[in-house]
Scaffold this motif. Structure first.
Motif, PDB file in Angstrom:
ATOM      1  N   ASP A  15      16.189  36.292   4.180  1.00 62.21           N
ATOM      2  CA  ASP A  15      16.648  35.134   4.963  1.00 62.21           C
ATOM      3  C   ASP A  15      17.584  34.263   4.128  1.00 62.21           C
ATOM      4  O   ASP A  15      18.583  33.743   4.633  1.00 62.21           O
ATOM      5  CB  ASP A  15      15.459  34.289   5.439  1.00 62.21           C
ATOM      6  CG  ASP A  15      14.681  34.974   6.549  1.00 62.21           C
ATOM      7  OD1 ASP A  15      15.200  35.955   7.119  1.00 62.21           O
ATOM      8  OD2 ASP A  15      13.549  34.538   6.830  1.00 62.21           O
ATOM      9  N   LEU A  16      17.233  34.102   2.872  1.00 70.73           N
ATOM     10  CA  LEU A  16      18.068  33.296   1.970  1.00 70.73           C
ATOM     11  C   LEU A  16      19.466  33.922   1.836  1.00 70.73           C
ATOM     12  O   LEU A  16      20.485  33.233   1.989  1.00 70.73           O
ATOM     13  CB  LEU A  16      17.373  33.214   0.611  1.00 70.73           C
ATOM     14  CG  LEU A  16      18.003  32.408  -0.526  1.00 70.73           C
ATOM     15  CD1 LEU A  16      16.913  31.971  -1.494  1.00 70.73           C
ATOM     16  CD2 LEU A  16      19.047  33.205  -1.278  1.00 70.73           C
ATOM     17  N   HIS A  18      20.881  36.075   3.791  1.00 70.41           N
ATOM     18  CA  HIS A  18      21.548  36.064   5.094  1.00 70.41           C
ATOM     19  C   HIS A  18      22.127  34.678   5.394  1.00 70.41           C
ATOM     20  O   HIS A  18      23.259  34.557   5.874  1.00 70.41           O
ATOM     21  CB  HIS A  18      20.548  36.490   6.180  1.00 70.41           C
ATOM     22  CG  HIS A  18      21.123  36.483   7.557  1.00 70.41           C
ATOM     23  ND1 HIS A  18      20.817  35.525   8.478  1.00 70.41           N
ATOM     24  CD2 HIS A  18      22.009  37.306   8.163  1.00 70.41           C
ATOM     25  CE1 HIS A  18      21.479  35.767   9.608  1.00 70.41           C
ATOM     26  NE2 HIS A  18      22.210  36.844   9.446  1.00 70.41           N
ATOM     27  N   ARG A  22      26.042  34.004   5.907  1.00 68.22           N
ATOM     28  CA  ARG A  22      26.551  33.426   7.167  1.00 68.22           C
ATOM     29  C   ARG A  22      27.505  32.271   6.897  1.00 68.22           C
ATOM     30  O   ARG A  22      28.390  31.998   7.698  1.00 68.22           O
ATOM     31  CB  ARG A  22      25.375  32.931   8.022  1.00 68.22           C
ATOM     32  CG  ARG A  22      24.656  34.006   8.757  1.00 68.22           C
ATOM     33  CD  ARG A  22      25.421  34.423  10.014  1.00 68.22           C
ATOM     34  NE  ARG A  22      25.245  33.477  11.109  1.00 68.22           N
ATOM     35  CZ  ARG A  22      26.207  33.158  11.968  1.00 68.22           C
ATOM     36  NH1 ARG A  22      27.412  33.663  11.852  1.00 68.22           N
ATOM     37  NH2 ARG A  22      25.971  32.295  12.944  1.00 68.22           N
ATOM     38  N   ARG A  23      27.277  31.565   5.791  1.00 73.46           N
ATOM     39  CA  ARG A  23      28.166  30.441   5.474  1.00 73.46           C
ATOM     40  C   ARG A  23      29.363  30.871   4.641  1.00 73.46           C
ATOM     41  O   ARG A  23      30.291  30.102   4.449  1.00 73.46           O
ATOM     42  CB  ARG A  23      27.400  29.335   4.747  1.00 73.46           C
ATOM     43  CG  ARG A  23      26.793  28.334   5.694  1.00 73.46           C
ATOM     44  CD  ARG A  23      25.665  28.927   6.455  1.00 73.46           C
ATOM     45  NE  ARG A  23      25.369  28.243   7.695  1.00 73.46           N
ATOM     46  CZ  ARG A  23      24.393  28.633   8.519  1.00 73.46           C
ATOM     47  NH1 ARG A  23      23.671  29.683   8.239  1.00 73.46           N
ATOM     48  NH2 ARG A  23      24.180  27.998   9.640  1.00 73.46           N
ATOM     49  N   ALA A 105      21.689  26.115  15.862  1.00 71.90           N
ATOM     50  CA  ALA A 105      22.183  26.745  14.629  1.00 71.90           C
ATOM     51  C   ALA A 105      23.669  27.083  14.744  1.00 71.90           C
ATOM     52  O   ALA A 105      24.422  26.969  13.771  1.00 71.90           O
ATOM     53  CB  ALA A 105      21.372  27.995  14.330  1.00 71.90           C
ATOM     54  N   VAL A 108      25.819  24.035  14.222  1.00 69.84           N
ATOM     55  CA  VAL A 108      25.844  23.677  12.804  1.00 69.84           C
ATOM     56  C   VAL A 108      26.761  24.622  12.039  1.00 69.84           C
ATOM     57  O   VAL A 108      27.528  24.214  11.167  1.00 69.84           O
ATOM     58  CB  VAL A 108      24.417  23.712  12.208  1.00 69.84           C
ATOM     59  CG1 VAL A 108      24.456  23.479  10.710  1.00 69.84           C
ATOM     60  CG2 VAL A 108      23.546  22.674  12.884  1.00 69.84           C
ATOM     61  N   HIS A 109      26.681  25.898  12.416  1.00 69.34           N
ATOM     62  CA  HIS A 109      27.540  26.890  11.761  1.00 69.34           C
ATOM     63  C   HIS A 109      29.017  26.518  11.935  1.00 69.34           C
ATOM     64  O   HIS A 109      29.796  26.542  10.980  1.00 69.34           O
ATOM     65  CB  HIS A 109      27.263  28.271  12.374  1.00 69.34           C
ATOM     66  CG  HIS A 109      28.067  29.373  11.746  1.00 69.34           C
ATOM     67  ND1 HIS A 109      27.820  29.855  10.492  1.00 69.34           N
ATOM     68  CD2 HIS A 109      29.135  30.064  12.210  1.00 69.34           C
ATOM     69  CE1 HIS A 109      28.686  30.812  10.211  1.00 69.34           C
ATOM     70  NE2 HIS A 109      29.502  30.948  11.239  1.00 69.34           N
ATOM     71  N   ILE A 123      26.366  23.033  -0.088  1.00 67.38           N
ATOM     72  CA  ILE A 123      25.362  22.622   0.902  1.00 67.38           C
ATOM     73  C   ILE A 123      24.460  23.796   1.259  1.00 67.38           C
ATOM     74  O   ILE A 123      23.233  23.659   1.358  1.00 67.38           O
ATOM     75  CB  ILE A 123      26.064  22.074   2.166  1.00 67.38           C
ATOM     76  CG1 ILE A 123      26.560  20.655   1.895  1.00 67.38           C
ATOM     77  CG2 ILE A 123      25.130  22.091   3.366  1.00 67.38           C
ATOM     78  CD1 ILE A 123      27.301  20.034   3.058  1.00 67.38           C
ATOM     79  N   MET A 126      21.995  24.511  -1.616  1.00 64.96           N
ATOM     80  CA  MET A 126      20.937  23.507  -1.821  1.00 64.96           C
ATOM     81  C   MET A 126      20.077  23.295  -0.576  1.00 64.96           C
ATOM     82  O   MET A 126      18.853  23.304  -0.650  1.00 64.96           O
ATOM     83  CB  MET A 126      21.555  22.172  -2.273  1.00 64.96           C
ATOM     84  CG  MET A 126      21.967  22.192  -3.744  1.00 64.96           C
ATOM     85  SD  MET A 126      22.387  20.570  -4.400  1.00 64.96           S
ATOM     86  CE  MET A 126      20.792  19.767  -4.441  1.00 64.96           C
ATOM     87  N   ASP A 127      20.700  23.088   0.567  1.00 60.51           N
ATOM     88  CA  ASP A 127      19.928  22.712   1.760  1.00 60.51           C
ATOM     89  C   ASP A 127      19.299  23.916   2.462  1.00 60.51           C
ATOM     90  O   ASP A 127      18.203  23.816   3.005  1.00 60.51           O
ATOM     91  CB  ASP A 127      20.834  21.990   2.772  1.00 60.51           C
ATOM     92  CG  ASP A 127      21.292  20.644   2.243  1.00 60.51           C
ATOM     93  OD1 ASP A 127      20.696  20.170   1.272  1.00 60.51           O
ATOM     94  OD2 ASP A 127      22.245  20.093   2.807  1.00 60.51           O
ATOM     95  N   LEU A 128      20.008  25.023   2.492  1.00 61.59           N
ATOM     96  CA  LEU A 128      19.498  26.180   3.236  1.00 61.59           C
ATOM     97  C   LEU A 128      18.783  27.178   2.340  1.00 61.59           C
ATOM     98  O   LEU A 128      17.860  27.851   2.779  1.00 61.59           O
ATOM     99  CB  LEU A 128      20.631  26.874   3.999  1.00 61.59           C
ATOM    100  CG  LEU A 128      21.312  26.007   5.053  1.00 61.59           C
ATOM    101  CD1 LEU A 128      22.430  26.781   5.750  1.00 61.59           C
ATOM    102  CD2 LEU A 128      20.297  25.539   6.093  1.00 61.59           C
ATOM    103  N   GLY A 130      17.582  26.278  -0.790  1.00 65.64           N
ATOM    104  CA  GLY A 130      16.525  25.582  -1.514  1.00 65.64           C
ATOM    105  C   GLY A 130      16.689  25.536  -3.019  1.00 65.64           C
ATOM    106  O   GLY A 130      15.729  25.247  -3.735  1.00 65.64           O
ATOM    107  N   PHE A 131      17.891  25.807  -3.513  1.00 60.14           N
ATOM    108  CA  PHE A 131      18.086  25.737  -4.963  1.00 60.14           C
ATOM    109  C   PHE A 131      18.319  24.294  -5.397  1.00 60.14           C
ATOM    110  O   PHE A 131      18.783  23.459  -4.620  1.00 60.14           O
ATOM    111  CB  PHE A 131      19.293  26.590  -5.371  1.00 60.14           C
ATOM    112  CG  PHE A 131      19.090  28.063  -5.165  1.00 60.14           C
ATOM    113  CD1 PHE A 131      18.110  28.755  -5.859  1.00 60.14           C
ATOM    114  CD2 PHE A 131      19.865  28.765  -4.267  1.00 60.14           C
ATOM    115  CE1 PHE A 131      17.905  30.115  -5.658  1.00 60.14           C
ATOM    116  CE2 PHE A 131      19.679  30.124  -4.053  1.00 60.14           C
ATOM    117  CZ  PHE A 131      18.694  30.794  -4.758  1.00 60.14           C
ATOM    118  N   THR A 132      17.988  24.033  -6.662  1.00 60.45           N
ATOM    119  CA  THR A 132      18.272  22.709  -7.217  1.00 60.45           C
ATOM    120  C   THR A 132      19.755  22.625  -7.591  1.00 60.45           C
ATOM    121  O   THR A 132      20.436  23.653  -7.719  1.00 60.45           O
ATOM    122  CB  THR A 132      17.434  22.440  -8.475  1.00 60.45           C
ATOM    123  OG1 THR A 132      17.845  23.372  -9.485  1.00 60.45           O
ATOM    124  CG2 THR A 132      15.945  22.597  -8.201  1.00 60.45           C
TER     125      THR A 132
END
Lengths: 171, 254
Positions: A15-16, A18, A22-23, A105, A108-109, A123, A126-128, A130-132
């Motif tokens: 999922d990560l 993907h 997608r972005r 979704a 947003v895309h 973005i 970090m946001d999708l 989950g990395f710092t």
């Protein structure tokens, strides 16, 4: 470490990868191709030396693959130059919060694709994913402060896009 | 703390949750008096909420494609990008992709036949789950909260498992009122916790731990579901069974 170990270690992050693909790519089909290519390249690396941290490793491969190979085929998005450069921002009104709640979704895309590539990338990571900021900085080879600045500018630009949507829908 | 008053930098770090405890306290005190920083933070939060609304799960067929491609990838093969590096720009990139897609699809088809045959065996034994459990699992897989209601209680702290809260919402799960809390760690592992005033139905194939009204654990569609009834009805879902059990321990429901 076998190929089955590779699948066990990496498919949980599909999922990560993907989301990131997608972005990075303008269409679902191109994103899925990028995911497949990412996994194949990752497999090559895994067979030589499995990584210590799988998620950032996969994300880095996806980023590099997207940049080096697929991006040439991508349609250049319409970019918004720094939407808030030189002016103050106002806090989003309640009506805009409601619009945020209704965004799907796909919307947003589309909005993310109107951001400059560096902001969209930061973005997404970090946001999708989950990395710092520090992890993203290492992945993309930029200072942490730059990553945070890109994310913040991108956030504000996204809020601006929603604000426009509110006004358009009211008009 | 001396506020640097680099509004964007302070707000960015704050919204990203990357200020340490002391700096966070100082910045929040500063926010009370600084309208500009408050506006920066609000705009940043709004943008982050928009971005997070764009979460999507990978399609199921992609997982199958990757399995098939990995199974077909020969040991010691040449760098995968080599063919593409030699190719001219756009048209040949497309060709290269197609080149990979064809065997991939054939492999997927072959794998599908095998899976179908295996599935026929499994399907006859796969129990149909109660609708609330099915909906809970679908919510986990699709990264979807049951509603947009604001939870009355904050997300349970799973910091000791390095899981951070990424979303919460109250709503209905097949008619049952629930609040869901979503978590993720730096490795991308996810957990979804549902809390309800009503008991959840028992999953088919569930294995009970301890007494008859003790917690149970089940696996369905590659998702582990752990359910506890005390001190409140609660479901913990995740793909990593060990993590699900650890979360239940952390919540003191096992």
């Amino acid at each position: 470490m076998t190929d089955e170990d590779f699948l066990r270690a990496t498919l949980g992050h599909l999922d990560l990868v993907h989301s990131l693909a997608r972005r990075l790519m303008p269409s679902r089909e191109a994103a899925e191709d990028l995911v497949q290519e990412t996994y194949l390249r990752a497999l090559q690396g895994w067979r030589k030396q499995p990584p210590d941290a799988v998620a950032p490793w996969l994300a880095t491969i996806c980023l590099n693959t997207g940049r080096s190979t697929f991006r040439r085929a991508a349609v250049r998005p319409v970019e918004i130059l720094d939407a808030d450069a030189g002016r103050d921002v106002s806090a989003p009104a309640d009506v805009e919060r409601q619009v945020i709640g209704r965004l799907d979704a796909e919307a947003v895309h589309r909005a993310l694709w109107r951001l400059p590539e560096a902001q969209r990338e930061a973005i997404t990571l970090m946001d999708l994913c989950g990395f710092t900021a520090a992890e993203v900085a290492e992945m993309i080879g930029s200072p942490r402060g730059t990553v945070l600045a890109r994310v913040h500018r991108g956030h504000k630009a996204l809020a601006e896009l929603v604000r426009e949507e509110v006004y358009d829908s009211d008009a | 703390m001396t506020v640097t008053h680099d509004r964007a930098a302070d707000a960015a770090a704050y919204v990203a949750g990357e200020l340490d405890h002391s700096a966070c306290d100082d910045f929040e005190n500063h926010l009370i008096d600084c309208e500009q920083c408050w506006a920066e933070v609000e705009a940043g939060r709004a943008g982050r909420a928009i971005a997070e609304a764009g979460r999507e799960v990978a399609p199921v067929h992609l997982r199958d494609s990757i399995r098939a491609l990995v199974a077909a990838a020969p040991l010691g093969s040449a760098p995968l990008g080599a063919a593409r590096e030699q190719a001219p720009a756009d048209p040949v990139i497309g060709t290269a992709i197609e080149r990979r897609r064809v065997p991939g699809r054939l492999l997927v088809a072959a794998a599908s036949v095998a899976l179908l045959l295996a599935g026929l065996v499994v399907a006859t034994h796969r129990p149909e789950q109660p609708s609330a459990i099915r909906a809970a699992v679908a919510g986990f897989r699709e990264q979807r909260l049951p509603g947009r209601g604001i939870p009355l209680a904050g997300a349970p702290d799973l910091g000791r498992l390095s899981m951070r809260s990424i979303g919460a919402g109250s709503g209905s799960l097949e008619g049952q009122q629930v609040t869901a809390y979503a978590y993720r760690d730096d490795q991308g592992r996810r957990l979804l916790i549902y809390v309800s005033d009503e008991a959840f139905p028992t999953a088919r194939g569930a294995v009970r731990q301890g007494s008859a009204d003790g917690p149970w654990i089940a696996e369905t569609d590659e998702v582990t579901v752990l359910c506890a009834r005390r001190p409140h009805a609660l479901l913990v879902l995740g793909e990593d069974t060990t993590l699900v059990r650890a979360a239940a321990d952390a919540l003191d429901v096992t």
